[in-house]
Design a protein around this motif. Structure first.
Motif, PDB file in Angstrom:
ATOM      1  N   VAL A   1     -16.659 -19.972   1.691  1.00  0.00           N
ATOM      2  CA  VAL A   1     -15.956 -19.113   2.822  1.00  0.00           C
ATOM      3  C   VAL A   1     -15.014 -20.174   3.559  1.00  0.00           C
ATOM      4  O   VAL A   1     -13.944 -19.573   3.775  1.00  0.00           O
ATOM      5  CB  VAL A   1     -17.079 -18.398   3.696  1.00  0.00           C
ATOM      6  N   THR A   2     -15.338 -21.386   4.051  1.00  0.00           N
ATOM      7  CA  THR A   2     -14.662 -22.071   4.957  1.00  0.00           C
ATOM      8  C   THR A   2     -13.374 -22.338   4.523  1.00  0.00           C
ATOM      9  O   THR A   2     -12.295 -22.237   5.096  1.00  0.00           O
ATOM     10  CB  THR A   2     -15.414 -23.159   5.620  1.00  0.00           C
ATOM     11  N   PRO A   3     -13.244 -23.206   3.358  1.00  0.00           N
ATOM     12  CA  PRO A   3     -11.952 -23.465   2.748  1.00  0.00           C
ATOM     13  C   PRO A   3     -11.010 -22.584   2.485  1.00  0.00           C
ATOM     14  O   PRO A   3      -9.875 -22.370   2.668  1.00  0.00           O
ATOM     15  CB  PRO A   3     -12.278 -24.251   1.607  1.00  0.00           C
ATOM     16  N   ILE A   4     -11.624 -21.279   1.843  1.00  0.00           N
ATOM     17  CA  ILE A   4     -10.728 -20.154   1.569  1.00  0.00           C
ATOM     18  C   ILE A   4     -10.310 -19.335   2.772  1.00  0.00           C
ATOM     19  O   ILE A   4      -9.166 -19.081   2.824  1.00  0.00           O
ATOM     20  CB  ILE A   4     -11.618 -19.103   0.634  1.00  0.00           C
ATOM     21  N   TYR A   5     -11.056 -19.306   3.950  1.00  0.00           N
ATOM     22  CA  TYR A   5     -10.709 -18.682   5.028  1.00  0.00           C
ATOM     23  C   TYR A   5      -9.483 -19.599   5.693  1.00  0.00           C
ATOM     24  O   TYR A   5      -8.557 -18.939   6.229  1.00  0.00           O
ATOM     25  CB  TYR A   5     -11.865 -18.461   6.043  1.00  0.00           C
ATOM     26  N   TYR A   6      -9.679 -20.694   5.757  1.00  0.00           N
ATOM     27  CA  TYR A   6      -8.732 -21.652   6.337  1.00  0.00           C
ATOM     28  C   TYR A   6      -7.524 -21.491   5.434  1.00  0.00           C
ATOM     29  O   TYR A   6      -6.560 -21.336   6.307  1.00  0.00           O
ATOM     30  CB  TYR A   6      -9.235 -23.162   6.233  1.00  0.00           C
ATOM     31  N   VAL A   7      -7.327 -21.463   4.428  1.00  0.00           N
ATOM     32  CA  VAL A   7      -6.018 -21.482   3.406  1.00  0.00           C
ATOM     33  C   VAL A   7      -5.371 -19.904   3.909  1.00  0.00           C
ATOM     34  O   VAL A   7      -4.160 -19.983   4.272  1.00  0.00           O
ATOM     35  CB  VAL A   7      -6.389 -21.597   2.097  1.00  0.00           C
ATOM     36  N   LEU A   8      -6.249 -18.738   3.824  1.00  0.00           N
ATOM     37  CA  LEU A   8      -5.435 -17.509   3.729  1.00  0.00           C
ATOM     38  C   LEU A   8      -5.220 -17.224   5.199  1.00  0.00           C
ATOM     39  O   LEU A   8      -4.175 -16.545   5.672  1.00  0.00           O
ATOM     40  CB  LEU A   8      -6.734 -16.570   3.369  1.00  0.00           C
ATOM     41  N   PHE A   9      -5.986 -17.647   6.358  1.00  0.00           N
ATOM     42  CA  PHE A   9      -5.832 -17.474   7.719  1.00  0.00           C
ATOM     43  C   PHE A   9      -4.654 -18.384   8.247  1.00  0.00           C
ATOM     44  O   PHE A   9      -3.709 -17.748   8.836  1.00  0.00           O
ATOM     45  CB  PHE A   9      -7.053 -17.913   8.822  1.00  0.00           C
TER      46      PHE A   9
ATOM     47  N   ILE B   1     -22.996 -13.353   3.096  1.00  0.00           N
ATOM     48  CA  ILE B   1     -23.239 -12.998   1.976  1.00  0.00           C
ATOM     49  C   ILE B   1     -23.034 -14.176   0.834  1.00  0.00           C
ATOM     50  O   ILE B   1     -23.824 -14.568  -0.088  1.00  0.00           O
ATOM     51  CB  ILE B   1     -22.202 -11.959   1.375  1.00  0.00           C
ATOM     52  N   PHE B   2     -22.186 -15.076   1.430  1.00  0.00           N
ATOM     53  CA  PHE B   2     -21.491 -16.144   0.281  1.00  0.00           C
ATOM     54  C   PHE B   2     -21.839 -17.440   1.272  1.00  0.00           C
ATOM     55  O   PHE B   2     -22.159 -17.302   2.578  1.00  0.00           O
ATOM     56  CB  PHE B   2     -20.019 -16.057   0.142  1.00  0.00           C
ATOM     57  N   ASN B   3     -21.863 -18.594   0.571  1.00  0.00           N
ATOM     58  CA  ASN B   3     -21.933 -19.987   0.975  1.00  0.00           C
ATOM     59  C   ASN B   3     -20.947 -20.186   1.955  1.00  0.00           C
ATOM     60  O   ASN B   3     -19.814 -19.949   1.723  1.00  0.00           O
ATOM     61  CB  ASN B   3     -22.173 -20.902  -0.153  1.00  0.00           C
TER      62      ASN B   3
ATOM     63  N   TYR C   1     -16.597  -4.000  -3.762  1.00  0.00           N
ATOM     64  CA  TYR C   1     -16.590  -5.402  -4.120  1.00  0.00           C
ATOM     65  C   TYR C   1     -16.836  -6.232  -2.943  1.00  0.00           C
ATOM     66  O   TYR C   1     -16.785  -7.496  -3.292  1.00  0.00           O
ATOM     67  CB  TYR C   1     -15.032  -5.757  -4.607  1.00  0.00           C
ATOM     68  N   GLY C   2     -17.213  -5.832  -1.614  1.00  0.00           N
ATOM     69  CA  GLY C   2     -17.469  -6.818  -0.636  1.00  0.00           C
ATOM     70  C   GLY C   2     -18.840  -7.544  -1.016  1.00  0.00           C
ATOM     71  O   GLY C   2     -18.894  -8.899  -0.547  1.00  0.00           O
ATOM     72  N   GLN C   3     -19.757  -7.313  -1.742  1.00  0.00           N
ATOM     73  CA  GLN C   3     -20.860  -8.228  -2.168  1.00  0.00           C
ATOM     74  C   GLN C   3     -20.697  -9.144  -3.183  1.00  0.00           C
ATOM     75  O   GLN C   3     -21.563 -10.007  -3.362  1.00  0.00           O
ATOM     76  CB  GLN C   3     -22.393  -6.908  -2.273  1.00  0.00           C
ATOM     77  N   SER C   4     -19.680  -8.924  -3.888  1.00  0.00           N
ATOM     78  CA  SER C   4     -19.707  -9.712  -5.208  1.00  0.00           C
ATOM     79  C   SER C   4     -18.212 -10.646  -4.972  1.00  0.00           C
ATOM     80  O   SER C   4     -18.236 -11.709  -5.892  1.00  0.00           O
ATOM     81  CB  SER C   4     -19.448  -8.915  -6.424  1.00  0.00           C
ATOM     82  N   ASN C   5     -17.327 -10.121  -4.389  1.00  0.00           N
ATOM     83  CA  ASN C   5     -16.155 -10.921  -4.259  1.00  0.00           C
ATOM     84  C   ASN C   5     -15.717 -11.438  -2.594  1.00  0.00           C
ATOM     85  O   ASN C   5     -15.630 -10.632  -1.765  1.00  0.00           O
ATOM     86  CB  ASN C   5     -14.737 -10.038  -4.508  1.00  0.00           C
ATOM     87  N   VAL C   6     -15.611 -12.718  -2.544  1.00  0.00           N
ATOM     88  CA  VAL C   6     -15.540 -13.517  -1.125  1.00  0.00           C
ATOM     89  C   VAL C   6     -14.076 -12.996  -0.469  1.00  0.00           C
ATOM     90  O   VAL C   6     -14.124 -13.158   0.654  1.00  0.00           O
ATOM     91  CB  VAL C   6     -15.662 -15.007  -1.390  1.00  0.00           C
ATOM     92  N   LEU C   7     -13.295 -12.725  -1.378  1.00  0.00           N
ATOM     93  CA  LEU C   7     -11.864 -12.489  -1.053  1.00  0.00           C
ATOM     94  C   LEU C   7     -11.880 -11.120  -0.142  1.00  0.00           C
ATOM     95  O   LEU C   7     -10.947 -11.172   0.891  1.00  0.00           O
ATOM     96  CB  LEU C   7     -10.763 -12.429  -1.855  1.00  0.00           C
ATOM     97  N   VAL C   8     -12.605 -10.317  -0.396  1.00  0.00           N
ATOM     98  CA  VAL C   8     -12.444  -9.125   0.526  1.00  0.00           C
ATOM     99  C   VAL C   8     -12.583  -9.082   1.816  1.00  0.00           C
ATOM    100  O   VAL C   8     -11.788  -8.770   2.652  1.00  0.00           O
ATOM    101  CB  VAL C   8     -13.561  -7.885  -0.184  1.00  0.00           C
ATOM    102  N   TYR C   9     -13.568  -9.512   2.459  1.00  0.00           N
ATOM    103  CA  TYR C   9     -13.919  -9.756   3.987  1.00  0.00           C
ATOM    104  C   TYR C   9     -12.984 -10.933   4.393  1.00  0.00           C
ATOM    105  O   TYR C   9     -12.550 -10.815   5.639  1.00  0.00           O
ATOM    106  CB  TYR C   9     -15.397 -10.078   4.098  1.00  0.00           C
ATOM    107  N   VAL C  10     -12.737 -12.169   3.758  1.00  0.00           N
ATOM    108  CA  VAL C  10     -12.222 -13.000   4.234  1.00  0.00           C
ATOM    109  C   VAL C  10     -10.466 -12.731   4.474  1.00  0.00           C
ATOM    110  O   VAL C  10      -9.881 -13.021   5.302  1.00  0.00           O
ATOM    111  CB  VAL C  10     -12.147 -14.243   3.420  1.00  0.00           C
ATOM    112  N   LEU C  11     -10.192 -11.850   3.676  1.00  0.00           N
ATOM    113  CA  LEU C  11      -8.506 -11.234   3.632  1.00  0.00           C
ATOM    114  C   LEU C  11      -8.434 -10.517   4.996  1.00  0.00           C
ATOM    115  O   LEU C  11      -7.657 -10.558   5.476  1.00  0.00           O
ATOM    116  CB  LEU C  11      -8.315 -10.507   2.424  1.00  0.00           C
ATOM    117  N   VAL C  12      -9.574  -9.552   5.256  1.00  0.00           N
ATOM    118  CA  VAL C  12      -9.542  -8.912   6.360  1.00  0.00           C
ATOM    119  C   VAL C  12      -9.525  -9.889   7.634  1.00  0.00           C
ATOM    120  O   VAL C  12      -8.582  -9.589   8.297  1.00  0.00           O
ATOM    121  CB  VAL C  12     -10.677  -8.096   6.605  1.00  0.00           C
ATOM    122  N   CYS C  13     -10.108 -10.651   7.806  1.00  0.00           N
ATOM    123  CA  CYS C  13     -10.212 -11.723   8.822  1.00  0.00           C
ATOM    124  C   CYS C  13      -9.024 -12.502   8.889  1.00  0.00           C
ATOM    125  O   CYS C  13      -8.271 -12.359   9.770  1.00  0.00           O
ATOM    126  CB  CYS C  13     -11.144 -12.902   8.629  1.00  0.00           C
TER     127      CYS C  13
END
Length: 326
Positions: free
Chosen positions: A223-231, A217-219, A148-160
């Motif tokens: 990525v930026t707002p999702i990464y900020y919230v999860l991180f 992969i993603f715009n 799912y890494g190529q289709s779901n932005v949450l996969v790699y962002v959750l790892v980070c």
């Protein structure tokens, strides 16, 4: 606390300025532009590193959103990039949320030496959290990533985000080690400092690798707002478990901290999600659009059933004509 807050704000200012330098290059000579970017990033990251040694991570990490605000404001001033209405509202919300978080910032337990830091790291709650982070990250990398890494932005962002929470803990410990080193204590002989340094390098490497994958992969606006919230959520959770920052907080401060964080999230979302969307009068409701308000009012004064009236009048005229013919 005051020193940590000042360092966090300075870090956001320098990092935000580096975004502007990196994007356009305010200096004409490429070498000088690169030197300016490197200097701004270096000072910003150093200030951010030092801020963790003086202030709770729950306060320092969310304030990193101000670097986005500084970048947006400087871009509109020096690069002539227009900041639309959504961006201006996002800037205001980010400032308000940061202010609320500073007012209601939690107080962490005093950790003044590597010995006390070692005791914190042996806490069963933190051990369980660290194991959960490592296991979930391995599952995301080796199981969910290929599927799912190529289709779901949450996969790699959750790892980070998950690995990033551990890197902040390492930074916190290294900050304490540096404070002891400057005070004359033999910190270099302590194995914990070196272990934290190695763990920090590994965590940052993983974090940067998978963040770059997500950005490839993603715009960026996604990525930026999702990464900020999860991180930020992961860091706040890790810090609360490791340093017991929320243990002695009253209900008002808890609500204030959460509300401030959610307000910053809303501001960051508006800054990124609607960054390229032009705000035109056609997006307003009909009664607020200039030049159409009078038309809307005139339509309200028209007869409700004009077609039926015309039909009835024509029918009456036809009947009168038939009677005259007879």
């Amino acid at each position: 606390m005051g020193a940590g807050l000042g360092l966090a704000l300075a870090s956001s200012a320098f990092i935000g300025a580096s975004f502007v330098l990196k994007k356009k290059g305010l200096l004409r000579l490429r070498g000088r532009a690169r030197a300016g970017v490197s200097l701004a990033v270096g000072v910003g990251e150093a200030a951010n590193f030092a801020a963790y040694a003086f202030a709770p991570a729950t306060l320092v990490t969310p304030l990193g959103a101000l670097s986005v605000l500084v970048s947006a404001v400087l871009s509109s001033i020096f690069l002539n990039e227009q900041l639309n209405v959504h961006g201006k509202i996002g800037c205001i919300l980010s400032i308000l949320g940061s202010t609320v978080m500073v007012i209601h910032a939690p107080q962490e337990e005093e950790v003044s030496s590597l010995e006390s830091m070692a005791e914190k790291l042996k806490d069963p709650g933190f051990i369980v959290f660290a194991v959960c982070v490592l296991v979930s990250s391995l599952l995301l990398i080796f199981v969910a990533g290929p599927r799912y890494g190529q289709s779901n932005v949450l996969v790699y962002v959750l790892v980070c985000s998950a690995i990033g929470s551990l890197s902040v803990s390492c930074v916190k410990g290294l900050g304490i080690a540096l404070k002891e080193l400057f005070s004359g204590k033999p910190v270099l002989q302590e194995p914990l400092g070196w272990v934290l340094l190695v763990c920090l390098v590994i965590c940052i490497s993983i974090q940067i690798n998978y963040l770059n994958k997500a950005l490839d992969i993603f715009n960026t606006s996604v990525v930026t707002p999702i990464y900020y919230v999860l991180f930020t959520t992961a860091v706040m959770t890790c810090s609360a478990i490791l340093f017991k920052e929320w243990q002695h907080m009253v209900l008002d401060n808890i609500i204030g901290s959460i509300s401030g964080f959610l307000t910053i999230v809303s501001g960051i979302f508006l800054l990124h999600a609607f960054r390229d969307m032009p705000f035109t009068p056609s997006l307003l409701p009909l009664f607020l659009q200039p030049g159409r308000a009078d038309r809307h009012q005139s339509c309200q004064h028209q007869p409700l059933l004009p077609s039926e009236d015309k039909g009835s009048q024509s029918a009456e005229e036809e009947e009168e004509e038939e009677e005259e013919e007879k």
